[in-house]
Motif scaffolding. Structure first.
Motif, mmCIF file in Angstrom:
data_model
loop_
_atom_site.group_PDB
_atom_site.id
_atom_site.type_symbol
_atom_site.label_atom_id
_atom_site.label_comp_id
_atom_site.label_asym_id
_atom_site.label_seq_id
_atom_site.Cartn_x
_atom_site.Cartn_y
_atom_site.Cartn_z
ATOM 1 N N HIS A 328 0.779 -1.241 0.000
ATOM 2 C CA HIS A 328 0.000 0.000 0.000
ATOM 3 C C HIS A 328 0.811 1.291 0.000
ATOM 4 N N THR A 329 1.813 1.428 0.871
ATOM 5 C CA THR A 329 2.483 2.723 1.014
ATOM 6 C C THR A 329 3.627 2.932 0.020
ATOM 7 N N HIS A 330 3.969 1.907 -0.739
ATOM 8 C CA HIS A 330 5.088 2.002 -1.698
ATOM 9 C C HIS A 330 6.379 2.430 -0.996
ATOM 10 N N GLY A 331 6.531 1.998 0.235
ATOM 11 C CA GLY A 331 7.736 2.357 0.982
ATOM 12 C C GLY A 331 7.845 3.839 1.271
ATOM 13 N N GLY A 332 6.736 4.546 1.227
ATOM 14 C CA GLY A 332 6.760 5.990 1.424
ATOM 15 C C GLY A 332 6.660 6.736 0.117
ATOM 16 N N GLN A 333 6.945 6.055 -0.994
ATOM 17 C CA GLN A 333 6.877 6.614 -2.337
ATOM 18 C C GLN A 333 7.734 7.879 -2.455
ATOM 19 N N ILE A 334 7.135 9.034 -2.749
ATOM 20 C CA ILE A 334 7.924 10.261 -2.868
ATOM 21 C C ILE A 334 8.189 10.809 -1.474
ATOM 22 N N ARG A 335 9.458 10.836 -1.092
ATOM 23 C CA ARG A 335 9.844 11.352 0.215
ATOM 24 C C ARG A 335 10.550 12.687 -0.002
ATOM 25 N N VAL A 336 9.952 13.746 0.528
ATOM 26 C CA VAL A 336 10.428 15.103 0.265
ATOM 27 C C VAL A 336 11.469 15.492 1.310
ATOM 28 N N PHE A 343 9.844 13.865 4.417
ATOM 29 C CA PHE A 343 8.421 13.838 4.699
ATOM 30 C C PHE A 343 7.694 13.100 3.581
ATOM 31 N N SER A 344 6.682 12.332 3.957
ATOM 32 C CA SER A 344 5.913 11.568 2.987
ATOM 33 C C SER A 344 4.446 11.596 3.399
ATOM 34 N N ALA A 345 3.565 11.585 2.404
ATOM 35 C CA ALA A 345 2.124 11.515 2.698
ATOM 36 C C ALA A 345 1.801 10.245 3.468
ATOM 37 N N SER A 346 2.564 9.190 3.235
ATOM 38 C CA SER A 346 2.319 7.913 3.942
ATOM 39 C C SER A 346 2.482 8.059 5.447
ATOM 40 N N ASP A 347 3.379 8.952 5.856
ATOM 41 C CA ASP A 347 3.608 9.152 7.300
ATOM 42 C C ASP A 347 2.363 9.670 8.003
ATOM 43 N N LEU A 348 1.528 10.396 7.267
ATOM 44 C CA LEU A 348 0.306 10.963 7.849
ATOM 45 C C LEU A 348 -0.810 9.930 7.937
ATOM 46 N N GLU A 349 -0.694 8.864 7.161
ATOM 47 C CA GLU A 349 -1.760 7.875 7.089
ATOM 48 C C GLU A 349 -1.572 6.700 8.016
ATOM 49 N N THR A 350 -0.328 6.262 8.192
ATOM 50 C CA THR A 350 -0.099 5.025 8.924
ATOM 51 C C THR A 350 1.267 5.031 9.596
#
Length: 353
Positions: A328-336, A343-350
């Motif tokens: 699901h999270t693609h390992g964080g995908q795009i990490r800014v 920072f990653s959108a995944s961090d806000l979700e799970t």
């Protein structure tokens, strides 16, 4: 408004203060060094160009009432997400240069010299970090890493002592990720000589056009005891029955809130509990508990789901599962990157990125 467009617009707004600050800083720096006025607009034009995708997407949706972002011109889409990473990486170093400039003024009276050196440093940072971000983007989107984890269990049968599981997820077959791309990925999977492959969902990105293609490519994966799969978000939206049929044609069972036991020989067995945990259908704790209640007596117990949450983890621990696999999270995908952090959108979700 589609969620992907909403997300893109939100990211655009978050990115805006950084873009405005960088435009102002580079306008000041070019004014310090160059006489030609045109040089002062080069960087602002570059930074504004990153917004081509969200602006055109918004106008497209506003004028037509619908939009398919996944069919947009690939370089335009990549340019925006590349720009997001580049802008914040550049902002980090520009801020550091600004702080150094501010502090240095307390130690020298040559303020004009400090301003000139600072302006040149700022200008050099742009091409250096642009090339660095480009190289990192290319490297991370064209290479696949293999991560090896050893699971140590007590009193395990000898047949399981070197048992190798390959966990893969989120293939996302579509216009961008075609059969050749997936085939190259599966080739790397097969090189590991796995005993079992567990695929934790999102065979495709959207619709039904790419289900057969992605299933054929996944079907080329080779393991001693085959490949098992669970439902992903995009599989659910595309129609689980279509994905299930395509995978079945490749000999890949899709576990939908069910158990599967693999008997390795007369001395050992492996249980895989496949749970459907996606945005549109969260798992029922009672169903999960019932599945796990019937999981006694197996030598290796694995929980597989697309997403993961607290109650799944708690149930797995309570029922003595050895391993939980999710995607699901693609390992964080795009990490800014910003100021040494990412920072990653995944961090806000799970908590389970």
């Amino acid at each position: 408004m589609p969620w992907l467009l909403r997300m893109t617009l939100v990211v655009s707004l978050i990115m805006a203060p950084a873009v405005i600050y960088l435009m102002w800083r580079y306008f000041q720096s070019t004014k310090t060094i160059f006489d030609q006025r045109w040089t002062r607009v080069v960087v602002p034009v570059l930074l504004i160009s990153f917004y081509a995708f969200p602006v055109s997407g918004f106008l497209d949706f506003y004028l037509t009432g619908s939009i398919d972002i996944l069919k947009y011109f690939k370089p335009v889409v990549y340019w925006f997400w590349f720009g997001l990473v580049f802008v914040y990486l550049l902002l980090t170093w520009v801020i550091i240069a600004d702080v150094i400039k501010f502090i240095s003024r307390f130690f020298t009276h040559k303020k004009e010299t400090v301003s000139n050196v600072h302006a040149r440093v700022i200008l050099v940072l742009l091409p250096v970090l642009f090339l660095f971000t480009g190289w990192k983007t290319y490297d991370h989107t064209t290479s696949t890493a293999v991560t090896e984890i050893t699971l140590s269990l007590e009193e395990i049968p000898s047949v399981l002592q070197d048992f190798k599981i390959i966990h893969i997820s989120d293939i996302q077959g579509d216009e961008y990720t075609g059969e050749e791309d997936i085939a190259e990925y599966i080739r790397l999977v097969n090189e590991q000589n796995p005993d079992l492959i567990v695929f934790t969902g999102d065979l495709i990105s959207y619709g039904t056009d790419f289900i057969q293609m992605a299933a054929r490519a996944l079907g080329e994966a080779e393991a001693t005891y085959g490949t098992l799969a669970v439902v992903g978000d995009h599989d659910f939206w595309a129609g689980v029955e279509h994905v299930e049929q395509a995978l079945a044609e490749q000999g890949i069972p899709l576990l939908r809130d069910e158990n599967m036991v693999l008997n390795l020989d007369s001395t050992a067995s492996v249980l895989v509990t496949g749970v459907t945990e996606v945005y549109s259908k969260e798992s029922d704790p009672q169903v999960v508990d019932s599945l796990m209640d019937h999981a006694d007596g197996q030598d290796l117990k694995i929980l597989a789901s697309h997403q993961i949450d607290g109650h799944l983890i708690e149930n797995a621990i309570e029922h003595s599962y050895d391993l939980a696999l999710a995607g699901h999270t693609h390992g964080g995908q795009i990490r800014v990157p910003f100021m040494g952090m990412t920072f990653s959108a995944s961090d806000l979700e799970t908590d389970f990125v």
